[in-house]
Design an enzyme around this catalytic site. Structure first.
Site, short mmCIF file in Angstrom:
data_model
loop_
_atom_site.label_atom_id
_atom_site.label_comp_id
_atom_site.label_asym_id
_atom_site.label_seq_id
_atom_site.Cartn_x
_atom_site.Cartn_y
_atom_site.Cartn_z
N HIS A 269 0.86 -1.19 0.00
CA HIS A 269 0.00 0.00 0.00
C HIS A 269 0.89 1.24 0.00
O HIS A 269 1.51 1.55 -1.00
CB HIS A 269 -0.94 -0.05 1.20
CG HIS A 269 -2.03 0.96 1.23
ND1 HIS A 269 -2.32 1.79 0.19
CD2 HIS A 269 -2.92 1.28 2.20
CE1 HIS A 269 -3.33 2.58 0.51
NE2 HIS A 269 -3.72 2.30 1.72
N HIS A 308 -2.68 -2.22 -9.93
CA HIS A 308 -3.63 -1.59 -9.01
C HIS A 308 -4.89 -2.42 -8.96
O HIS A 308 -5.31 -2.98 -9.96
CB HIS A 308 -3.98 -0.17 -9.46
CG HIS A 308 -4.55 0.67 -8.38
ND1 HIS A 308 -5.88 0.61 -8.05
CD2 HIS A 308 -3.97 1.54 -7.52
CE1 HIS A 308 -6.10 1.44 -7.04
NE2 HIS A 308 -4.97 2.01 -6.70
N ASP A 364 2.62 5.35 -6.94
CA ASP A 364 3.90 5.22 -6.23
C ASP A 364 5.10 5.11 -7.14
O ASP A 364 6.24 5.16 -6.68
CB ASP A 364 3.83 3.98 -5.33
CG ASP A 364 2.80 4.17 -4.24
OD1 ASP A 364 1.80 3.43 -4.23
OD2 ASP A 364 2.97 5.11 -3.45
#
Ligand code: SDX
Length: 430
Positions: A269, A308, A364
């Site tokens: 995460h 994702h 990210d």
């Protein structure tokens, strides 16, 4: 006459047909309970590990259209907010549901600015962490500790109490984050400077040394503000689900944000931005990319920053962050890892394994490169994610608290363990 907005389910065990109403494209799981073989059966449940296909709530805050790479906060496209809004303007939008007028924004910014200080006991509490304590561990512990400084936060049914706690959590998280960073470096804590913007003040608390007053680089200050906007909310992600689930017990919001931050700490995460930089450092050279892509395809490791649960298209945040990176590098000097990242993205997006699994760069993939270029150590990256996500956690908690359909979260299970059996004296166990 069966309503067209319904699902007709035939239970082949009994031949019975059940018409379940469809609302908002879903059926209520509770409707399944009527499907039984015997009258005294518990009734049918749905099994959905990791809730991959389960709506846990109704929300008006954030929409993700994963197939088309769309992200909107209260209907506003993330690209427009990143370009035109400030982070505190977005934080206001998430909580109150509308963009603020100038006077509303000025008042909100004033409240946030004048709640950035923490009690001196908090500073002393943070001092007790080991010198090398991970900043996320410090953040999780300190957010939870804030519940002991604001006992009135337990009045979660009082809208005014919830509002002041929202102000405090958004205002104080950067202070805690900066103190954790300074603790690691063995540097004195820098107290908030109310003359600076939210992002500028955070940079001051991180980097101010002996100068009388810290002057943030405006490009870095703006980039940080945009990064906070891009991280502000994201529907029912793991940490927000933790916020809602823990908050559903009506615990104070500080304890719930500690649980949310703990979820964000995980490498799958919020820990992914740190893991991306470590991955790029391990790859080390564009010539080694094919070797690592093959390892990922063999299932030997995951390309961090890729994939994702919802986006099956390019994460719109990653697009904005990739552009932001080059603006920051103009000021800080180019991060050499960006060439590896761009080449890795290019190769992966041409590769059937990633294309067939709809694995694209996520939020990210590039953010860590910007933070690293700002001179920040990798282990503080997820803390920066938490600063950005705090308004989202609080807004989702507020919405859950006001939702009359919500109750304490208590999922069911499928029991596959032993039937009844009886205690065996230890001498008889073998
Ligand atoms: C965030 O939910 C949110 O909104 C989160 C977030 C937010 O703003 O809050 O967007 C922030 O957490 C972004 C994600 C950051 N994590 C990473 O970058 C870690 C690397 N990515 C993954 O581990 C993975 O993609 C997840 C956890 C993000 C999503 O996992 P899913 O949807 O459960 O997908 P999966 O694990 O079921 O994988 C599907 C397939 C599998 O292959 P097969 O079993 O079908 O052969 O895709 C493969 C996986 O092995 N796969 C990857 C991969 N991610 C999935 N293979 C290589 N590299 C990857 N990164």
């Amino acid at each position: 006459m069966t309503d067209k907005d319904s699902l007709s389910i035939t239970d082949n065990r009994t031949g019975k047909v059940y018409d379940l109403p469809i609302t908002n494209g879903t059926i209520r799981a509770a409707e399944l309970r009527q499907i039984k073989v015997h009258e005294d059966d518990f009734g049918m449940m749905a099994y959905d590990p990791a809730y991959k296909n389960t709506a846990s709530c109704k929300s008006k805050i954030t929409l993700i259209d994963g197939a088309n790479g769309i992200l909107r906060y209260r209907g506003y496209p993330i690209e427009e907010l990143a370009e035109k809004a400030s982070f505190l303007e977005v934080a206001y939008l998430l909580w109150y549901g509308e963009l603020p007028t100038q006077s509303q924004l000025d008042e909100y910014v004033h409240h946030i600015t004048y709640h950035t200080m923490v009690h001196e006991n908090v500073r002393e509490f943070m001092d007790a962490f080991r010198y090398d304590a991970h900043p996320m561990g410090i953040l999780v512990g300190t957010l939870g500790a804030l519940s002991t400084f604001y006992p009135e936060a337990k009045n979660v049914l009082d809208p005014k109490s919830r509002e002041i706690q929202m102000i405090r959590t958004i205002a104080k998280t950067p202070t805690i984050a900066a103190f954790a960073y300074r603790h690691r470096r063995g540097l004195p804590y820098i107290y908030p400077d109310n003359d600076l913007s939210y992002a500028g003040n955070f940079l001051s608390m991180l980097f101010k040394m002996t100068e009388a007053k810290y002057t943030p680089n405006p490009v870095i200050e703006k980039a940080l503000d945009v990064l906070f906007i891009l991280h502000a909310d994201h529907e029912q992600n793991c940490s927000t689900s933790a916020m809602r689930s823990v908050g559903s017990s009506r615990v104070d919001p500080y304890s719930a944000t500690a649980a949310a931050a703990a979820a964000l700490y995980g490498p799958l995460h919020g820990g992914a931005n740190e893991a991306v930089v470590r991955m790029l450092q391990e790859i080390g050279d564009v010539k080694r990319i094919p070797e690592y892509v093959q390892k990922a395809k063999n299932g030997e490791f995951r390309l961090m920053g890729f994939g994702h649960r919802v986006y099956k298209n390019y994460d719109p945040r990653a697009k904005v962050i990739k552009g932001l990176a080059y603006q920051v590098f103009e000021e800080t000097g180019k991060n050499p890892l960006i060439d590896i990242a761009v080449e890795l993205e290019k190769i992966a997006l041409d590769d059937e394994y990633f294309v067939s699994r709809k694995l694209y760069p996520n939020v990210d993939f590039y953010s860590g490169l910007i933070y690293q270029s700002m001179g920040l150590p990798m282990d503080i990256f997820p803390v920066l994610f938490a600063i950005g996500r705090m308004p989202g956690w609080m807004a989702q908690w507020e919405e859950m608290t006001n939702d009359e359909e919500q109750a304490i979260a208590r999922p069911r299970q499928i029991y596959l363990g032993y039937g009844e059996r009886h205690y065996t004296p230890i001498a008889e166990r073998g």
